[in-house]
Design a protein around this motif. Structure first.
Motif, short mmCIF file in Angstrom:
data_model
loop_
_atom_site.label_atom_id
_atom_site.label_comp_id
_atom_site.label_asym_id
_atom_site.label_seq_id
_atom_site.Cartn_x
_atom_site.Cartn_y
_atom_site.Cartn_z
N GLY A 10 0.85 -1.19 0.00
CA GLY A 10 0.00 0.00 0.00
C GLY A 10 0.89 1.24 0.00
O GLY A 10 2.12 1.14 -0.08
N LYS A 11 0.28 2.40 0.13
CA LYS A 11 1.06 3.66 0.03
C LYS A 11 0.50 4.72 0.97
O LYS A 11 -0.65 4.64 1.41
N LEU A 12 1.33 5.70 1.25
CA LEU A 12 0.85 6.93 1.89
C LEU A 12 1.49 8.10 1.17
O LEU A 12 2.71 8.11 0.94
N LEU A 13 0.69 9.07 0.82
CA LEU A 13 1.19 10.26 0.14
C LEU A 13 1.78 11.19 1.20
O LEU A 13 1.13 11.51 2.20
N LEU A 14 3.05 11.60 1.01
CA LEU A 14 3.73 12.43 2.00
C LEU A 14 3.52 13.91 1.72
O LEU A 14 3.29 14.70 2.63
N GLY A 16 2.22 16.80 -1.70
CA GLY A 16 1.85 17.02 -3.10
C GLY A 16 0.48 16.51 -3.50
O GLY A 16 0.15 16.49 -4.69
N ASP A 17 -0.35 16.12 -2.51
CA ASP A 17 -1.69 15.60 -2.78
C ASP A 17 -2.50 16.57 -3.65
O ASP A 17 -2.40 17.79 -3.49
N HIS A 18 -3.31 16.04 -4.50
CA HIS A 18 -4.17 16.76 -5.47
C HIS A 18 -3.36 17.49 -6.54
O HIS A 18 -3.66 17.33 -7.72
N ALA A 19 -2.33 18.27 -6.16
CA ALA A 19 -1.56 18.97 -7.20
C ALA A 19 -0.96 17.96 -8.18
O ALA A 19 -0.81 18.26 -9.37
N VAL A 20 -0.68 16.73 -7.69
CA VAL A 20 -0.07 15.71 -8.55
C VAL A 20 -1.02 15.30 -9.69
O VAL A 20 -0.58 14.85 -10.75
N VAL A 21 -2.32 15.51 -9.49
CA VAL A 21 -3.29 15.21 -10.57
C VAL A 21 -3.08 16.19 -11.73
O VAL A 21 -3.42 15.90 -12.87
N TYR A 22 -2.50 17.36 -11.43
CA TYR A 22 -2.29 18.39 -12.45
C TYR A 22 -0.81 18.44 -12.86
O TYR A 22 -0.22 19.52 -13.01
N VAL A 150 -10.28 9.36 -13.23
CA VAL A 150 -9.30 10.37 -12.78
C VAL A 150 -8.23 9.69 -11.92
O VAL A 150 -8.44 8.59 -11.41
N GLY A 151 -7.12 10.40 -11.72
CA GLY A 151 -6.06 9.86 -10.85
C GLY A 151 -4.70 10.11 -11.48
O GLY A 151 -4.57 10.12 -12.70
N SER A 152 -3.70 10.32 -10.62
CA SER A 152 -2.37 10.65 -11.12
C SER A 152 -1.52 9.42 -11.39
O SER A 152 -0.52 9.49 -12.10
N GLY A 153 -1.85 8.29 -10.75
CA GLY A 153 -1.06 7.07 -10.92
C GLY A 153 0.04 6.89 -9.89
O GLY A 153 0.77 5.90 -9.90
N PHE A 154 0.14 7.82 -8.91
CA PHE A 154 1.22 7.71 -7.91
C PHE A 154 1.10 6.43 -7.09
O PHE A 154 2.10 5.85 -6.66
N ASP A 155 -0.15 6.01 -6.84
CA ASP A 155 -0.37 4.81 -6.02
C ASP A 155 0.06 3.54 -6.77
O ASP A 155 0.57 2.59 -6.16
N ASP A 194 -13.94 9.21 -0.66
CA ASP A 194 -14.20 8.80 -2.04
C ASP A 194 -13.30 9.64 -2.95
O ASP A 194 -13.62 10.78 -3.30
N THR A 195 -12.13 9.06 -3.29
CA THR A 195 -11.11 9.84 -4.01
C THR A 195 -11.62 10.47 -5.31
O THR A 195 -11.45 11.68 -5.50
N PRO A 196 -12.28 9.68 -6.21
CA PRO A 196 -12.70 10.33 -7.47
C PRO A 196 -13.61 11.53 -7.24
O PRO A 196 -13.46 12.56 -7.91
N LEU A 198 -13.63 13.55 -4.65
CA LEU A 198 -12.83 14.66 -4.12
C LEU A 198 -11.98 15.29 -5.21
O LEU A 198 -11.83 16.51 -5.26
N VAL A 199 -11.44 14.46 -6.11
CA VAL A 199 -10.66 15.01 -7.23
C VAL A 199 -11.58 15.87 -8.10
O VAL A 199 -11.21 16.96 -8.53
N ARG A 200 -12.80 15.38 -8.31
CA ARG A 200 -13.74 16.15 -9.15
C ARG A 200 -14.17 17.44 -8.44
O ARG A 200 -14.38 18.47 -9.08
N SER A 278 -3.31 12.88 4.33
CA SER A 278 -2.55 12.12 3.35
C SER A 278 -3.51 11.54 2.33
O SER A 278 -4.36 10.73 2.67
N GLY A 279 -3.41 12.00 1.08
CA GLY A 279 -4.28 11.46 0.03
C GLY A 279 -5.30 12.49 -0.40
O GLY A 279 -5.02 13.67 -0.53
N ALA A 280 -6.54 12.01 -0.56
CA ALA A 280 -7.57 12.88 -1.13
C ALA A 280 -8.19 13.83 -0.12
O ALA A 280 -8.83 14.81 -0.48
N GLY A 281 -8.03 13.55 1.19
CA GLY A 281 -8.75 14.33 2.21
C GLY A 281 -10.18 13.82 2.30
O GLY A 281 -10.49 12.72 1.82
C1 MEV Z 1 -5.48 10.45 -3.54
O1 MEV Z 1 -4.91 9.45 -2.71
C2 MEV Z 1 -4.44 11.44 -4.00
C3 MEV Z 1 -4.91 12.44 -5.04
O2 MEV Z 1 -3.80 13.29 -5.34
C4 MEV Z 1 -5.41 11.75 -6.29
C5 MEV Z 1 -4.32 11.15 -7.15
O3 MEV Z 1 -3.18 11.60 -7.13
O4 MEV Z 1 -4.66 10.22 -7.92
C6 MEV Z 1 -6.01 13.30 -4.48
#
Ligand code: MEV
Length: 322
Positions: A10-14, A16-22, A150-155, A194-196, A198-200, A278-281
């Protein structure tokens, strides 16, 4: 060889959350909690699936019918990844898949991405298609986009490569940082995000103030770049400061909740260098870093406001054959 077992972290985002989608960078760590998939090839041309951790027992479908819009929610990632593999490398046999998880799918540790990677790695191994990490990433990321849109692929990158990664949205850059494990405090909010959606919701907010959002994303990039240097230097005080700045940006994006915020503020008050979601919030987990002598105070403070402490190890190995 007719059966293969594969596991992925699994993963934890340290940062850059959300900005990584852009297409901005993030820092992500793979965590010790893993998903596992055992895959067997069988003569019958069907996909059979047992995924007890998400309540799936005895799911069966002919390979020729895979894909489409009528897949039950908890089967979507697995069915779509088998479908995508089958489109590219037609399967001459059917597959039986059994999954097992070390962790609840409600934590936001990326169970869907990890299981997608496990199944893809196992099937490609069984079929003699030894996909390298780049090809695994491409096919698994396509599957995430097919299911979630949607999603950045970091996971996906964390599940494949493991370690602590500097990742730029869409996999434009995936760099393994040469760092030791870091000691993270993790508090679960009790709410599954619900990540998608929140991204939307961030995308919708962005339309109301596009220039402001560009600045939020630029500032997020600053936090990631500075955080990257600090983590390599093991300067956790400065890393914690970047976490705090990053949290401010995420609060501006509207994804902080009262519960996350409560856990984050008490963690800081109890002596953490830094704390953030950490993540989508919208729920899931918060993380904190603290000097060793403050760790138990920080954990106690998070528990006192109703958070659940989850013990994690960081910087673990990526996908592997068991
Ligand atoms: C969700 O865990 C993290 C976001 O940045 C979405 C993504 O990167 O896919 C919100």
């Amino acid at each position: 060889m007719n059966t293969v077992t594969v596991s992925a972290p699994g993963k934890l985002l340290l940062l850059g959350d959300h900005a990584v989608v852009y297409n901005r960078p993030c820092l992500v760590t793979a965590v010790g909690q893993r998903m596992q998939a055992t895959v067997s090839l069988v003569d019958e041309h069907t996909l059979s699936l047992e995924a007890p951790e998400v309540g799936i027992y005895g799911y069966r479908k002919a390979l020729k019918d895979l894909g489409g819009d009528t897949i039950p929610k908890n089967v979507q990632f697995i069915e779509n990844v088998v479908h995508n593999f089958n489109k590219r490398y037609p399967l001459s046999k059917g597959v039986i898949i059994r999954t097992k998880s070390d962790f609840s799918s409600t934590f936001g540790f990326g169970s869907s991405s990890a299981v997608t990677v496990c199944v893809l790695k196992a099937i490609s191994q069984l079929c003699g298609q030894r996909l390298d990490n780049k090809s695994l990433f491409k096919l698994a990321y396509q599957t995430i986009l097919d299911v979630q849109g949607v999603g950045s692929g970091f996971d996906i990158a964390a599940a494949i490569y493991g370690g602590i990664l500097y990742f730029v949205g869409g996999g434009e850059k995936i760099e393994q940082l040469s760092v030791k494990k870091i000691s993270l405090i993790v508090g679960y909010s009790g709410v599954k995000a619900d990540t998608p959606s929140l991204v939307r919701s961030v995308a919708a907010q962005m339309k109301t103030a596009p220039a402001l959002y560009q600045q939020l994303f630029d500032s997020s990039t600053y936090c990631v770049e500075e955080g990257r240097k600090s983590i390599v230097d093991r300067d956790f005080e400065s890393f914690g400061r970047m976490m705090n700045y990053n949290e401010g940006l995420l609060a501006s994006m509207g994804v902080e909740t009262g519960m996350l915020s409560a856990m984050i503020y008490v963690a800081r008050d109890a002596g953490a260098y830094g704390a953030k979601l950490s993540g989508a919030g919208g729920g899931d987990c918060m993380i904190a870093v603290a000097p060793p002598e403050k760790v138990s105070d920080v954990k106690a403070a998070i528990t006192k406001v109703g958070g659940q402490i989850i013990e994690v190890t960081t910087n673990v190995q990526g996908v592997l054959l068991v």
